[in-house]
Design a protein around this motif. Sequence first.
Motif, PDB file in Angstrom:
ATOM      1  N   TYR A   7     -20.445  18.613 -11.485  1.00  0.00           N
ATOM      2  CA  TYR A   7     -19.590  17.717 -10.711  1.00  0.00           C
ATOM      3  C   TYR A   7     -19.541  18.248  -9.284  1.00  0.00           C
ATOM      4  N   ILE A   8     -19.864  17.383  -8.320  1.00  0.00           N
ATOM      5  CA  ILE A   8     -19.937  17.798  -6.918  1.00  0.00           C
ATOM      6  C   ILE A   8     -19.071  16.868  -6.080  1.00  0.00           C
ATOM      7  N   GLN A   9     -18.335  17.455  -5.158  1.00  0.00           N
ATOM      8  CA  GLN A   9     -17.560  16.706  -4.164  1.00  0.00           C
ATOM      9  C   GLN A   9     -18.154  17.048  -2.804  1.00  0.00           C
ATOM     10  N   LEU A  10     -18.664  16.042  -2.088  1.00  0.00           N
ATOM     11  CA  LEU A  10     -19.246  16.242  -0.757  1.00  0.00           C
ATOM     12  C   LEU A  10     -18.390  15.527   0.280  1.00  0.00           C
ATOM     13  N   SER A  11     -18.025  16.249   1.332  1.00  0.00           N
ATOM     14  CA  SER A  11     -17.202  15.693   2.410  1.00  0.00           C
ATOM     15  C   SER A  11     -18.077  15.359   3.607  1.00  0.00           C
ATOM     16  N   PRO A  12     -17.633  14.408   4.458  1.00  0.00           N
ATOM     17  CA  PRO A  12     -18.406  14.080   5.654  1.00  0.00           C
ATOM     18  C   PRO A  12     -18.598  15.267   6.598  1.00  0.00           C
ATOM     19  N   ASN A  13     -17.704  16.261   6.546  1.00  0.00           N
ATOM     20  CA  ASN A  13     -17.881  17.451   7.383  1.00  0.00           C
ATOM     21  C   ASN A  13     -18.867  18.431   6.757  1.00  0.00           C
ATOM     22  N   LEU A  14     -19.576  17.977   5.714  1.00  0.00           N
ATOM     23  CA  LEU A  14     -20.646  18.688   5.013  1.00  0.00           C
ATOM     24  C   LEU A  14     -20.164  19.857   4.156  1.00  0.00           C
ATOM     25  N   ASN A  15     -18.870  19.895   3.827  1.00  0.00           N
ATOM     26  CA  ASN A  15     -18.389  20.873   2.851  1.00  0.00           C
ATOM     27  C   ASN A  15     -18.711  20.370   1.451  1.00  0.00           C
ATOM     28  N   SER A  16     -18.997  21.310   0.561  1.00  0.00           N
ATOM     29  CA  SER A  16     -19.289  20.936  -0.825  1.00  0.00           C
ATOM     30  C   SER A  16     -18.426  21.758  -1.770  1.00  0.00           C
ATOM     31  N   TYR A  17     -18.026  21.115  -2.856  1.00  0.00           N
ATOM     32  CA  TYR A  17     -17.263  21.758  -3.920  1.00  0.00           C
ATOM     33  C   TYR A  17     -17.926  21.353  -5.220  1.00  0.00           C
ATOM     34  N   MET A  18     -18.356  22.331  -5.988  1.00  0.00           N
ATOM     35  CA  MET A  18     -19.147  22.061  -7.186  1.00  0.00           C
ATOM     36  C   MET A  18     -18.509  22.756  -8.389  1.00  0.00           C
ATOM     37  N   THR A  19     -18.475  22.055  -9.508  1.00  0.00           N
ATOM     38  CA  THR A  19     -18.009  22.623 -10.771  1.00  0.00           C
ATOM     39  C   THR A  19     -19.148  22.492 -11.772  1.00  0.00           C
ATOM     40  N   VAL A  20     -19.461  23.596 -12.459  1.00  0.00           N
ATOM     41  CA  VAL A  20     -20.559  23.607 -13.422  1.00  0.00           C
ATOM     42  C   VAL A  20     -19.998  24.013 -14.780  1.00  0.00           C
ATOM     43  N   ASN A  21     -20.173  23.126 -15.762  1.00  0.00           N
ATOM     44  CA  ASN A  21     -19.753  23.386 -17.138  1.00  0.00           C
ATOM     45  C   ASN A  21     -20.991  23.559 -17.997  1.00  0.00           C
ATOM     46  N   GLY A  22     -21.155  24.714 -18.604  1.00  0.00           N
ATOM     47  CA  GLY A  22     -22.293  24.972 -19.471  1.00  0.00           C
ATOM     48  C   GLY A  22     -21.905  24.957 -20.929  1.00  0.00           C
ATOM     49  N   THR A  23     -22.897  24.776 -21.799  1.00  0.00           N
ATOM     50  CA  THR A  23     -22.609  24.746 -23.228  1.00  0.00           C
ATOM     51  C   THR A  23     -22.319  26.125 -23.797  1.00  0.00           C
ATOM     52  N   SER A  24     -22.756  27.186 -23.118  1.00  0.00           N
ATOM     53  CA  SER A  24     -22.482  28.523 -23.652  1.00  0.00           C
ATOM     54  C   SER A  24     -21.911  29.472 -22.597  1.00  0.00           C
ATOM     55  N   ARG A  25     -21.321  28.900 -21.556  1.00  0.00           N
ATOM     56  CA  ARG A  25     -20.684  29.711 -20.514  1.00  0.00           C
ATOM     57  C   ARG A  25     -19.335  29.101 -20.159  1.00  0.00           C
ATOM     58  N   HIS A  26     -18.457  29.930 -19.637  1.00  0.00           N
ATOM     59  CA  HIS A  26     -17.202  29.405 -19.119  1.00  0.00           C
ATOM     60  C   HIS A  26     -17.481  28.666 -17.808  1.00  0.00           C
ATOM     61  N   THR A  27     -16.601  27.753 -17.464  1.00  0.00           N
ATOM     62  CA  THR A  27     -16.740  26.950 -16.256  1.00  0.00           C
ATOM     63  C   THR A  27     -16.698  27.834 -15.013  1.00  0.00           C
ATOM     64  N   ILE A  28     -17.490  27.473 -14.012  1.00  0.00           N
ATOM     65  CA  ILE A  28     -17.472  28.153 -12.729  1.00  0.00           C
ATOM     66  C   ILE A  28     -17.503  27.104 -11.626  1.00  0.00           C
ATOM     67  N   ARG A  29     -16.824  27.412 -10.523  1.00  0.00           N
ATOM     68  CA  ARG A  29     -16.801  26.521  -9.361  1.00  0.00           C
ATOM     69  C   ARG A  29     -17.452  27.227  -8.182  1.00  0.00           C
ATOM     70  N   TYR A  30     -18.016  26.442  -7.276  1.00  0.00           N
ATOM     71  CA  TYR A  30     -18.649  26.954  -6.066  1.00  0.00           C
ATOM     72  C   TYR A  30     -18.182  26.126  -4.882  1.00  0.00           C
ATOM     73  N   SER A  31     -18.066  26.758  -3.712  1.00  0.00           N
ATOM     74  CA  SER A  31     -17.795  26.009  -2.486  1.00  0.00           C
ATOM     75  C   SER A  31     -18.790  26.468  -1.433  1.00  0.00           C
ATOM     76  N   GLY A  32     -19.205  25.528  -0.614  1.00  0.00           N
ATOM     77  CA  GLY A  32     -20.201  25.855   0.401  1.00  0.00           C
ATOM     78  C   GLY A  32     -20.471  24.687   1.312  1.00  0.00           C
ATOM     79  N   GLU A  33     -21.748  24.500   1.615  1.00  0.00           N
ATOM     80  CA  GLU A  33     -22.151  23.500   2.593  1.00  0.00           C
ATOM     81  C   GLU A  33     -23.369  22.723   2.084  1.00  0.00           C
TER      82      GLU A  33
END
Length: 183
Positions: A149-175
């Motif tokens: 799941y990715i959220q992209l803003s017009p100011n080019l910021n990104s927020y990403m959530t990754v859910n795996g079948t054998s890992r706990h959820t992790i989020r990332y923020s960047g550009e």
Amino acid sequence: MKPIYLLIGLLIIATTSCKSSKSVASQAEIDALHTMVTNKQFRIVSDWAYPQVTNAMQQVLSSGLLQPGSAGGGINLIGNTNFLRVSGDSITSYLPYYGERQMQVAYGGGDSAIEFKGLVENYKAVQNEDHSYTISFEAKSNSESFNVYIQLSPNLNSYMTVNGTSRHTIRYSGEVKPIKPLK
């Protein structure tokens, strides 16, 4: 009588000066983001990773093993190779993973990062009222399936959530940045 006027004056100043400033994106930024998303030609580089903080992860964070600036569930990725690239219907990624594995690990631990290389499945991009985009899709690595799941803003910021079948959820923020399609 004077203290009441002083109190009323302070209340007026406090209520008018505490307005939230809403950042408005320029039309050029909105158009650039729209082009990237509709053409499916973008690359995300993350500056921070936010693993799910479990008891074991908290012990690692408290141990001092991670790079400077990493604490409280936020791990600084500046200087570490990481990316997620969407080019048409294909995806490539190398996202460092911090957190707990729930099951299988490849022999030798070769699949410690989240690596996609293949086709995107169930890609959906929705434009929000604030001109940002919410993108969701499914991807597979060698031994695991992921919901992204990715959220992209017009100011080019990104927020990403990754859910795996054998890992706990992790989020990332960047550009997010545009890429030119491969010919």
